[in-house]
Design a protein around this motif. Structure first.
Motif, PDB file in Angstrom:
ATOM      1  N   LYS A  81      10.446 -10.445  -1.901  1.00 30.20           N
ATOM      2  CA  LYS A  81       9.556 -11.458  -2.452  1.00 30.20           C
ATOM      3  C   LYS A  81       8.233 -10.813  -2.839  1.00 30.20           C
ATOM      4  O   LYS A  81       7.513 -11.330  -3.680  1.00 30.20           O
ATOM      5  CB  LYS A  81       9.303 -12.541  -1.404  1.00 30.20           C
ATOM      6  CG  LYS A  81      10.494 -13.447  -1.190  1.00 30.20           C
ATOM      7  CD  LYS A  81      10.156 -14.539  -0.202  1.00 30.20           C
ATOM      8  CE  LYS A  81      11.295 -15.547  -0.131  1.00 30.20           C
ATOM      9  NZ  LYS A  81      11.045 -16.545   0.927  1.00 30.20           N
ATOM     10  N   LEU A  82       7.913  -9.743  -2.162  1.00 26.99           N
ATOM     11  CA  LEU A  82       6.644  -9.080  -2.428  1.00 26.99           C
ATOM     12  C   LEU A  82       6.875  -7.570  -2.389  1.00 26.99           C
ATOM     13  O   LEU A  82       7.506  -7.054  -1.468  1.00 26.99           O
ATOM     14  CB  LEU A  82       5.620  -9.483  -1.354  1.00 26.99           C
ATOM     15  CG  LEU A  82       4.213  -8.903  -1.470  1.00 26.99           C
ATOM     16  CD1 LEU A  82       3.542  -9.390  -2.745  1.00 26.99           C
ATOM     17  CD2 LEU A  82       3.377  -9.296  -0.261  1.00 26.99           C
ATOM     18  N   LEU A  83       6.375  -6.887  -3.410  1.00 26.51           N
ATOM     19  CA  LEU A  83       6.483  -5.430  -3.462  1.00 26.51           C
ATOM     20  C   LEU A  83       5.110  -4.833  -3.203  1.00 26.51           C
ATOM     21  O   LEU A  83       4.120  -5.246  -3.816  1.00 26.51           O
ATOM     22  CB  LEU A  83       6.989  -4.989  -4.839  1.00 26.51           C
ATOM     23  CG  LEU A  83       7.021  -3.478  -5.098  1.00 26.51           C
ATOM     24  CD1 LEU A  83       8.097  -2.808  -4.260  1.00 26.51           C
ATOM     25  CD2 LEU A  83       7.221  -3.174  -6.571  1.00 26.51           C
ATOM     26  N   LEU A  84       5.055  -3.904  -2.282  1.00 22.64           N
ATOM     27  CA  LEU A  84       3.785  -3.244  -1.978  1.00 22.64           C
ATOM     28  C   LEU A  84       3.839  -1.811  -2.489  1.00 22.64           C
ATOM     29  O   LEU A  84       4.817  -1.104  -2.267  1.00 22.64           O
ATOM     30  CB  LEU A  84       3.548  -3.240  -0.467  1.00 22.64           C
ATOM     31  CG  LEU A  84       3.591  -4.595   0.230  1.00 22.64           C
ATOM     32  CD1 LEU A  84       3.452  -4.412   1.731  1.00 22.64           C
ATOM     33  CD2 LEU A  84       2.481  -5.490  -0.297  1.00 22.64           C
ATOM     34  N   LEU A  85       2.803  -1.392  -3.176  1.00 20.21           N
ATOM     35  CA  LEU A  85       2.729  -0.020  -3.660  1.00 20.21           C
ATOM     36  C   LEU A  85       1.504   0.641  -3.050  1.00 20.21           C
ATOM     37  O   LEU A  85       0.386   0.175  -3.241  1.00 20.21           O
ATOM     38  CB  LEU A  85       2.615   0.015  -5.190  1.00 20.21           C
ATOM     39  CG  LEU A  85       3.674  -0.728  -6.001  1.00 20.21           C
ATOM     40  CD1 LEU A  85       3.324  -0.668  -7.485  1.00 20.21           C
ATOM     41  CD2 LEU A  85       5.044  -0.141  -5.768  1.00 20.21           C
ATOM     42  N   ASP A  86       1.730   1.706  -2.291  1.00 15.61           N
ATOM     43  CA  ASP A  86       0.625   2.414  -1.660  1.00 15.61           C
ATOM     44  C   ASP A  86       0.307   3.650  -2.492  1.00 15.61           C
ATOM     45  O   ASP A  86       1.078   4.603  -2.485  1.00 15.61           O
ATOM     46  CB  ASP A  86       1.010   2.795  -0.225  1.00 15.61           C
ATOM     47  CG  ASP A  86      -0.163   3.377   0.539  1.00 15.61           C
ATOM     48  OD1 ASP A  86      -1.278   3.405  -0.021  1.00 15.61           O
ATOM     49  OD2 ASP A  86       0.029   3.801   1.690  1.00 15.61           O
ATOM     50  N   VAL A 119       8.777  -9.192 -10.022  1.00 11.91           N
ATOM     51  CA  VAL A 119       8.469  -9.262  -8.598  1.00 11.91           C
ATOM     52  C   VAL A 119       6.953  -9.333  -8.433  1.00 11.91           C
ATOM     53  O   VAL A 119       6.212  -8.756  -9.234  1.00 11.91           O
ATOM     54  CB  VAL A 119       9.057  -8.045  -7.849  1.00 11.91           C
ATOM     55  CG1 VAL A 119       8.481  -6.746  -8.357  1.00 11.91           C
ATOM     56  CG2 VAL A 119       8.852  -8.147  -6.343  1.00 11.91           C
ATOM     57  N   THR A 120       6.519 -10.072  -7.450  1.00  5.66           N
ATOM     58  CA  THR A 120       5.096 -10.119  -7.129  1.00  5.66           C
ATOM     59  C   THR A 120       4.723  -8.800  -6.478  1.00  5.66           C
ATOM     60  O   THR A 120       5.465  -8.297  -5.640  1.00  5.66           O
ATOM     61  CB  THR A 120       4.810 -11.274  -6.161  1.00  5.66           C
ATOM     62  OG1 THR A 120       5.493 -12.421  -6.629  1.00  5.66           O
ATOM     63  CG2 THR A 120       3.332 -11.548  -6.050  1.00  5.66           C
ATOM     64  N   CYS A 121       3.590  -8.269  -6.874  1.00  4.10           N
ATOM     65  CA  CYS A 121       3.301  -6.896  -6.471  1.00  4.10           C
ATOM     66  C   CYS A 121       1.840  -6.729  -6.072  1.00  4.10           C
ATOM     67  O   CYS A 121       0.943  -7.205  -6.768  1.00  4.10           O
ATOM     68  CB  CYS A 121       3.644  -5.977  -7.642  1.00  4.10           C
ATOM     69  SG  CYS A 121       3.178  -4.288  -7.389  1.00  4.10           S
ATOM     70  N   ILE A 122       1.636  -6.075  -4.949  1.00  4.46           N
ATOM     71  CA  ILE A 122       0.275  -5.709  -4.559  1.00  4.46           C
ATOM     72  C   ILE A 122       0.231  -4.196  -4.443  1.00  4.46           C
ATOM     73  O   ILE A 122       1.074  -3.592  -3.773  1.00  4.46           O
ATOM     74  CB  ILE A 122      -0.121  -6.333  -3.213  1.00  4.46           C
ATOM     75  CG1 ILE A 122      -0.143  -7.850  -3.340  1.00  4.46           C
ATOM     76  CG2 ILE A 122      -1.487  -5.812  -2.771  1.00  4.46           C
ATOM     77  CD1 ILE A 122      -0.627  -8.540  -2.097  1.00  4.46           C
ATOM     78  N   MET A 123      -0.724  -3.599  -5.120  1.00  2.46           N
ATOM     79  CA  MET A 123      -0.852  -2.154  -5.007  1.00  2.46           C
ATOM     80  C   MET A 123      -2.214  -1.789  -4.449  1.00  2.46           C
ATOM     81  O   MET A 123      -3.187  -2.530  -4.589  1.00  2.46           O
ATOM     82  CB  MET A 123      -0.634  -1.483  -6.355  1.00  2.46           C
ATOM     83  CG  MET A 123      -1.594  -1.906  -7.430  1.00  2.46           C
ATOM     84  SD  MET A 123      -1.165  -1.176  -9.009  1.00  2.46           S
ATOM     85  CE  MET A 123      -2.035   0.361  -8.916  1.00  2.46           C
ATOM     86  N   VAL A 124      -2.230  -0.652  -3.803  1.00  2.00           N
ATOM     87  CA  VAL A 124      -3.469  -0.144  -3.237  1.00  2.00           C
ATOM     88  C   VAL A 124      -3.771   1.156  -3.953  1.00  2.00           C
ATOM     89  O   VAL A 124      -2.874   1.968  -4.160  1.00  2.00           O
ATOM     90  CB  VAL A 124      -3.274   0.100  -1.729  1.00  2.00           C
ATOM     91  CG1 VAL A 124      -4.067   1.287  -1.264  1.00  2.00           C
ATOM     92  CG2 VAL A 124      -3.668  -1.128  -0.937  1.00  2.00           C
ATOM     93  N   THR A 125      -5.002   1.315  -4.396  1.00  2.00           N
ATOM     94  CA  THR A 125      -5.331   2.573  -5.071  1.00  2.00           C
ATOM     95  C   THR A 125      -6.825   2.854  -4.958  1.00  2.00           C
ATOM     96  O   THR A 125      -7.624   1.960  -4.715  1.00  2.00           O
ATOM     97  CB  THR A 125      -4.903   2.534  -6.552  1.00  2.00           C
ATOM     98  OG1 THR A 125      -5.250   3.760  -7.166  1.00  2.00           O
ATOM     99  CG2 THR A 125      -5.563   1.396  -7.293  1.00  2.00           C
ATOM    100  N   HIS A 126      -7.170   4.122  -5.101  1.00  2.00           N
ATOM    101  CA  HIS A 126      -8.580   4.467  -5.158  1.00  2.00           C
ATOM    102  C   HIS A 126      -8.937   4.888  -6.588  1.00  2.00           C
ATOM    103  O   HIS A 126     -10.054   5.223  -6.890  1.00  2.00           O
ATOM    104  CB  HIS A 126      -8.911   5.581  -4.174  1.00  2.00           C
ATOM    105  CG  HIS A 126      -8.271   6.889  -4.547  1.00  2.00           C
ATOM    106  ND1 HIS A 126      -7.016   7.224  -4.119  1.00  2.00           N
ATOM    107  CD2 HIS A 126      -8.701   7.888  -5.324  1.00  2.00           C
ATOM    108  CE1 HIS A 126      -6.697   8.397  -4.629  1.00  2.00           C
ATOM    109  NE2 HIS A 126      -7.698   8.834  -5.361  1.00  2.00           N
ATOM    110  N   ASP A 127      -7.899   4.836  -7.451  1.00  2.00           N
ATOM    111  CA  ASP A 127      -8.050   5.319  -8.814  1.00  2.00           C
ATOM    112  C   ASP A 127      -8.279   4.121  -9.735  1.00  2.00           C
ATOM    113  O   ASP A 127      -7.380   3.321  -9.975  1.00  2.00           O
ATOM    114  CB  ASP A 127      -6.753   6.066  -9.192  1.00  2.00           C
ATOM    115  CG  ASP A 127      -6.821   6.630 -10.603  1.00  2.00           C
ATOM    116  OD1 ASP A 127      -7.741   6.230 -11.355  1.00  2.00           O
ATOM    117  OD2 ASP A 127      -5.952   7.440 -10.953  1.00  2.00           O
ATOM    118  N   GLN A 128      -9.511   3.972 -10.237  1.00  2.00           N
ATOM    119  CA  GLN A 128      -9.822   2.755 -10.997  1.00  2.00           C
ATOM    120  C   GLN A 128      -9.042   2.685 -12.294  1.00  2.00           C
ATOM    121  O   GLN A 128      -8.667   1.611 -12.744  1.00  2.00           O
ATOM    122  CB  GLN A 128     -11.308   2.641 -11.258  1.00  2.00           C
ATOM    123  CG  GLN A 128     -11.947   3.914 -11.742  1.00  2.00           C
ATOM    124  CD  GLN A 128     -13.351   3.646 -12.219  1.00  2.00           C
ATOM    125  OE1 GLN A 128     -13.569   2.858 -13.113  1.00  2.00           O
ATOM    126  NE2 GLN A 128     -14.304   4.306 -11.587  1.00  2.00           N
TER     127      GLN A 128
END
Lengths: 323, 378, 276
Positions: free
Chosen positions: B170-175, B202-211
């Motif tokens: 239901k939720l995809l996480l991208l680190d 798919v609903t997706c939340i990603m984490v990044t430090h790269d703007q």
């Protein structure tokens, strides 16, 4: 309206289900973990820590012709408990020069062994660590191979060489370097040589694993800043390998203090090492309380280096875990 | 204040659609350190959302709480109507693509992708079918039987993506999804990845430090700092109308001037800064009071560089060129004002067709339009 | 650290140390083929001592016992060592964790006379209290060896677990695997080379141990090291040379073989790390 109510109920049920499942999860996991912890922990408590309490107890006992050959500390006579603490074993140890000399001799032998192992082991560990990667593994294996072979076999190998009728004397005689066979066997020297031989791998391995992590670019940087090789060794390599030196030294020193096999097989009958004293008290004199007291004093001597080594290793492991 | 109004419009838009994922007042403490501090966030279905922040801002902790690797100290996480706050990672309909990809080194590509499906006890036929589909989706069919170490970085990334999509979470996480790739490959992969995610829906939340990564890939971005969300908006909104100094400085380059409001009219305000020779005129009203301290954010590409003194309005200053960074398509001019403040101006190369570009130590003027400077109240 | 070539000084120190390490062993092997009964005088080539050795029932039965104990104790110590390694590397802090960690390292460095004596006294006390173990023998030796070997195993397994990428385990959990399944399907296969080498280490430690065994063995149980020790005490013995030669060869084959396998596994790990 009905639909909304239904969906509300569904989501509530789902939430409740989730809560139930999570509770089960949280309960199940710690139980599994405590079981995993309990088995090795229990083993060590029972078979490693508890025995020391018995050693301590028996060291305050007196020898008796019985089986087992010591007097119980706590006895019951006429409905009263009698506790007989006997300090005699310890006063004997500290009073009799035999024991004192044995402890001192063992500490000295272990210290000299450590120093020689360090002097021989450091260049070897350094060379292997600096060797091309392809050769490194083979070289390390060659150093460690004797460690894998039997300890007794390695000691025995030297008996044939150092024997008064042995190979070394034969060689020296045939080269006309000596006129009469030298007394090599059963001397302090023979013990020393074999001790170094037996314990050398324990020094090389920790030194190697420390030195191999040293960044070669540091030495290049030192050279670039005008540092001569031997100076950059003293100011960069040596300080950075401090942990390896300490670990290796401890791994040699601590067990060497209590060494029994080597002094027994190639040592002198007169100058005893404490491991042999303990053995003799136990097996030859059947004086278990005395052997226990000798053990307690040895543990007391070694406790500080053991704890020190342990703390250092834990610290370096914690650092490794962070990276 | 304009930025505030637009912000409201966007968040209203987000609220109109039913929130799919809700993070409600979540706190995570490690000992004395608060990693995530009373954070609230709603995400709609099929959205690609990026959490952007520097290392240690709490974004990874938040992601790990969504995955279930960490449990919140307090607060709730609700996904599709179900409270998942205390579910174990293996009970959540959420899958994650790890920064290092975390491929199982002892399993082939196909086995890696099948792993999650096997845990669900799906029949073999269906597993094979779905693995096949996933391999096709990420164009890795040829490599199904390779081990991870036999793949390039880009291929490993695609396997990791396939593995995390295989269970249809239901939720995809991208680190940090593309953090392990080199720069050229990263730019190419960014859009590829977005296309794949949208294709799967798919609903997706990603984490990044790269703007750049966040702005290219995400529909909305949340700027995180010290465990809190400072601003949540579209990439354009965040760039053009940052709501605070941190966001303005974090996203792109900017010139910041401290000052205070000296004139507050319904359709314009004037801000006096000690770093500028004359008051700056802003072409719209703000919600604030006369005399309140504010910051002005002025993007370098909004600053013009001229030899002639600008006429008409007061949004200009005189100075000398103290540094020039030539970057091909454009150059960054560092102009030292008489007040001592250095203003950066990004000037396209096409600007210097008629006249030669200024050189070091040349006296020039910098100027900008009424609506170019953004007023920041915090 | 990576150098290009071994310096002259390095070559010198390596060759000196290698001859120091290997010349005694080579001489030992050479004299096992000596026809003369005098170990130090060469009397021509002969294989007679091997014949004597293989017909020596005491040696054969002692070897059988040692092998049995080594297999049993290396198996158990690997199980306990993996558990202990997991506790130390993966579980968070708990009360008295440092005591646990301390008890793990101590048997490694503790002089064996101490460990041996203290365990013996434990068994004597246990026998007085519970009547168990009734006598010293295989069981008591096994307990002693397991305690010694599990320390080494734990150190090897723990350091492998610490350096292992934990996100792989997290990925398995994220994909729906429960902790027990993760352990068996992910963690164990990944640390398998470390397990194999610690098994080998435990086996050689156990089959080689003399001192702890001496304290814990009973009248009916004489292990190979005990037998060698009792004979060597009496002086040089060509039969022991033959036995030592076989030991050395067996260990060499085993270690080189294991090393090859490990190098391959290591290479794969390095390549994987380089690729990511």
């Amino acid at each position: 309206m009905m639909n909304r109510l239904l969906s509300l109920r569904d989501s509530r049920e789902a939430a409740a289900r989730g809560a139930r499942r999570s509770l089960r999860w949280q309960r199940a996991l710690p139980r599994g973990r405590s079981l995993v912890t309990a088995v090795p922990y229990g083993w060590l408590l029972l078979f490693f820590l508890l025995p020391f309490l018995f050693v301590l107890q028996i060291s305050f006992s007196e020898v008796e012709i019985a089986s087992p050959p010591y007097r119980a500390l706590v006895t019951r006579a006429e409905d009263a408990l009698h506790i007989a603490l006997n300090l005699g074993n310890f006063t004997y140890i500290f009073g009799d020069p035999l024991y004192f000399d044995a402890y001192l001799g063992s500490l000295r032998m272990a210290a000299v062994t450590t120093l020689i192992c360090l002097l021989i082991g450091y260049p070897v560990a350094y060379t292997i660590a600096r060797a091309p990667e392809a050769k490194r593994n083979t070289l390390l294996m060659l150093v460690m191979l004797p460690f894998w072979t039997s300890f007794l076999v390695r000691v025995y190998a030297w008996m044939g060489i150092l024997d008064n009728e042995g190979l070394l004397n034969h060689l020296l005689l045939s080269l006309k370097l000596i006129d009469a066979p030298l007394a090599l066997m059963h001397t302090q020297l023979s013990v020393q040589v074999v001790m170094v031989y037996a314990y050398l791998p324990f020094m090389i391995l920790p030194l190697f694993s420390n030195l191999v992590k040293l960044d070669g670019r540091l030495l290049e940087a030192a050279a670039d800043l005008g540092c001569k090789p031997w100076k950059s060794f003293l100011t960069v390599t040596l300080p950075l390998s401090k942990n390896g030196v300490i670990a290796g030294s401890m791994l040699v020193f601590i067990p060497a203090v209590g060494e029994f096999v080597i002094p027994e097989l190639v040592g002198t009958p007169e100058s005893l090492m404490i491991g042999k004293v303990l053995w003799m008290e136990f097996f030859d004199n059947n004086n278990w309380p005395m052997a226990a007291a000798v053990t307690i004093v040895m543990v007391a001597l070694l406790l500080v280096p053991i704890v020190y080594l342990h703390k250092r290793e834990e610290k370096s492991l914690a650092r490794a875990a962070k990276h | 204040m304009k930025s505030f109004e637009t912000n409201l419009a966007y968040s209203a838009g987000a609220h109109n659609a039913k929130p799919y994922l809700q993070i409600v007042d979540v706190v995570k403490k490690f000992g004395d350190h608060t990693a995530v501090d009373h954070l609230n966030l709603s995400i709609t279905k099929n959205e690609i959302f990026a959490l952007l922040g520097s290392s240690g801002c709490g974004k990874s902790t938040l992601l790990r709480m969504l995955a279930g690797m960490e449990t919140p100290t307090s607060g709730k996480i609700i996904l599709d109507g179900e409270d998942i706050t205390h579910l174990a990672p293996y009970e959540r309909p959420i899958n994650m693509m790890f920064q290092s990809y975390a491929l199982f080194p002892h399993m082939s590509v196909a086995k890696n992708i099948a792993f999650g499906l096997k845990q669900d006890g799906l029949p073999r036929g269906e597993i094979d079918e779905r693995v096949e589909g996933m391999l096709e989706l990420v164009q890795m069919k040829k490599y199904a039987h390779r081990k991870p170490f036999q793949l390039s970085g880009g291929q490993q990334q695609r396997v990791a993506l396939a593995r995390s999509l295989a269970k249809r979470p239901k939720l995809l996480l991208l680190d940090e999804p593309l953090g392990a790739l080199d720069k050229k490959l990263r730019q190419q992969t960014q859009l590829e990845l977005v296309n794949l995610i949208e294709q799967v829906g798919v609903t997706c939340i990603m984490v990044t430090h790269d703007q750049e990564e966040a702005m290219t890939m995400a529909g909305r971005i949340g700027i995180m700092s010290e465990g809190q969300l400072l601003q949540v908006a579209t990439p354009g909104e965040i760039y053009e109308h940052p709501n605070c100094r941190f966001t303005a400085e974090f996203i792109g380059e900017t010139n910041l001037f401290g000052g205070h409001v000296i004139e507050d009219e319904p359709d314009f305000v004037r801000v006096q800064s000690t770093e500028l020779p004359r008051p700056v005129r802003i072409g719209h009203g703000i919600t604030g009071t006369l005399g309140m301290p504010v910051w002005l954010s002025l993007r370098p590409e909004r600053v013009g560089v001229t030899r002639r003194q600008p006429v008409s309005h007061g949004n200009w200053a005189a100075g000398t060129v103290s540094d020039i960074a030539y970057l091909g398509g454009f150059s960054i001019f560092h102009v030292r004002l008489d007040t001592g403040k250095v203003v950066k101006a990004s000037v396209p190369a096409t600007r210097w067709r008629e006249e030669a570009a200024p050189i070091w130590d040349e006296p020039v003027f910098v100027s900008w339009a009424d609506n170019d400077a953004v007023v920041l109240t915090q | 650290m990576n150098g290009k070539n071994i310096s002259g000084f390095g070559k010198l120190s390596l060759s000196l140390v290698f001859s120091f390490l290997y010349v005694p062993i080579l001489i030992l092997i050479a004299y096992s083929f000596n026809a003369s009964k005098l170990v130090t005088v060469w009397g021509g080539f002969s294989k007679q001592w091997y014949t004597v050795l293989f017909n020596d029932d005491a040696v054969v039965s002692a070897f059988g016992l040692s092998l049995q104990i080594a297999l049993l104790s290396s198996a158990m110590s690997v199980v306990l060592g993996i558990l202990a390694g997991l506790v130390l590397a993966r579980f968070g802090p708990f009360q008295s964790k440092s005591l646990f960690a301390g008890m793990i390292t101590a048997p490694m460095v503790m002089p064996e006379v101490i460990t041996g004596l203290s365990m013996l006294l434990l068994f004597v006390e246990m026998q007085q209290w519970f009547g168990f173990p009734a006598e010293r023998g295989v069981l008591t030796i096994w307990v002693g060896h397991v305690t010694l070997c599990m320390a080494y195993v734990t150190v090897v397994i723990r350091s492998r677990l610490v350096e292992m990428d934990r996100s792989v385990e997290e990925a398995a959990m994220d994909l729906g695997a429960r902790p027990l399944k993760i352990f068996f399907q992910i963690t164990l296969p990944i640390i398998a080379p470390a397990i194999a080498s610690s098994l080998l280490l435990a086996f050689t430690l156990s089959i080689d141990d003399l001192v702890i065994t001496a304290f814990l063995s009973g009248p009916g149980s004489t292990t190979l090291p005990q037998l060698i020790f009792s004979r060597v005490r009496l002086g040089l013995n060509p039969e022991i040379n033959a036995l030592a030669t076989i030991t050395v060869l067996a260990v060499t084959v085993l270690v080189i073989g294991a090393n090859r396998v490990m190098v391959k596994a290591e290479l794969r790990r390095v390549r994987l790390a380089a690729a990511t």
